[in-house]
Design an enzyme around this catalytic site. Structure first.
Site, mmCIF file in Angstrom:
data_model
loop_
_atom_site.group_PDB
_atom_site.id
_atom_site.type_symbol
_atom_site.label_atom_id
_atom_site.label_comp_id
_atom_site.label_asym_id
_atom_site.label_seq_id
_atom_site.Cartn_x
_atom_site.Cartn_y
_atom_site.Cartn_z
ATOM 1 N N SER A 59 -19.440 30.995 -103.155
ATOM 2 C CA SER A 59 -19.622 29.715 -102.475
ATOM 3 C C SER A 59 -20.220 29.832 -101.083
ATOM 4 O O SER A 59 -20.712 28.851 -100.535
ATOM 5 C CB SER A 59 -18.291 28.963 -102.389
ATOM 6 O OG SER A 59 -17.392 29.608 -101.512
ATOM 7 N N LYS A 137 -14.979 28.525 -95.800
ATOM 8 C CA LYS A 137 -16.105 27.586 -95.731
ATOM 9 C C LYS A 137 -16.589 27.510 -94.286
ATOM 10 O O LYS A 137 -15.996 28.063 -93.371
ATOM 11 C CB LYS A 137 -15.694 26.180 -96.197
ATOM 12 C CG LYS A 137 -15.026 26.109 -97.570
ATOM 13 C CD LYS A 137 -15.950 26.429 -98.710
ATOM 14 C CE LYS A 137 -15.222 26.354 -100.050
ATOM 15 N NZ LYS A 137 -16.055 26.843 -101.172
#
Length: 254
Positions: A59, A137
């Site tokens: 990701s 993230k």
């Protein structure tokens, strides 16, 4: 009978040798003490300074490498920065997923109570990963800011201004004028006003990241509370070919 000066000196030397012999201990007696000291230092470091984490997915490609069955990046995540300030746009952070993010998470602990206890014990000293859904993230927007996508060039907007995101190498295709609000097949979301004390986060690999966009319908509108943040990723420590800093790049400075 008088005692001579030489006799006094001899007595002092004898007492000094006796004290030296008394203070010296065999290594096997000192080893447990050294182990306890090292364990306490390790526990304090993990609790208050930082710890390593393993990247399990793609990701955050290409910034951080990870995939199923491969050797993911090992990163060092430090906590010190956030003792004196909050995360800012561009920081790469590790955080515990809020409740709605944990539906697919499975505990990494053993079903055996004894083994589970040993795992929890070693986790306290940083030798075993914590049993929580830790995610990594990049911070895109912070409390009080409004985030949405997209402008006519497909760029994310924060407070109406487009972001400059050189770290994004893979994203959903954008067709100007096409408004498809379905994620993950589309890219449009928002506007979402980030509550104070929360952040909006996204993966650098936009079309392979279940980030804030995937949770806009939950009670936090996809945002992450600051209390959930474990620290800031600052360095890739393994494998050797990937060693180097994890750079924070503020996308709002354009």
């Amino acid at each position: 009978m008088a005692v001579s000066e030489s006799d006094d000196e001899g007595s002092d030397r004898a007492r000094g040798k006796w004290r030296a012999k008394k203070k010296q201990r065999p290594f096997w007696q000192e080893l447990p003490i050294l182990i306890v000291i090292a364990a306490v230092i390790a526990a304090l470091t993990v609790s208050f300074v930082g710890r390593p984490y393993v990247i399990p997915s793609e990701s955050m490609e290409p910034t951080l490498h990870g995939c199923s069955g491969c050797t993911g990046d090992r990163i060092y995540v430090q906590k010190l920065s956030y003792y004196w300030g909050d995360p800012v746009p561009g920081d790469v952070v590790v955080f515990v997923g809020p409740p709605s993010w944990n539906t697919r998470y499975q505990s990494i602990r053993s079903d055996n109570a004894v083994v589970r206890g040993v795992q929890n014990f070693f986790s306290f000293f940083g030798l075993v990963p914590p049993d929580e859904n830790d995610l990594v993230k990049r911070v895109i927007a912070t409390g009080g800011q409004t985030v949405q996508c997209c402008d006519d060039q497909g760029r994310i907007l924060v407070n109406g201004k487009p972001l400059d995101e050189p770290y994004v190498k893979s994203d959903f295709a954008w067709v100007s004028g096409q408004q498809n609000a379905t994620y993950p097949s589309g890219r449009v979301f928002g506007p979402v006003k980030v509550p104070d004390g929360n952040v909006w986060v996204m993966g650098d690999n936009r079309n392979h990241s279940a980030d804030s966009r995937a949770h806009v319908s939950d009670e936090l509108q996809g945002t992450v509370p600051l209390d959930n943040i474990r620290g800031k990723a600052v360095f890739k420590i393994w494998p050797p070919g990937r060693i180097g800093p994890v750079r924070a790049q503020d996308p709002q400075q354009n």
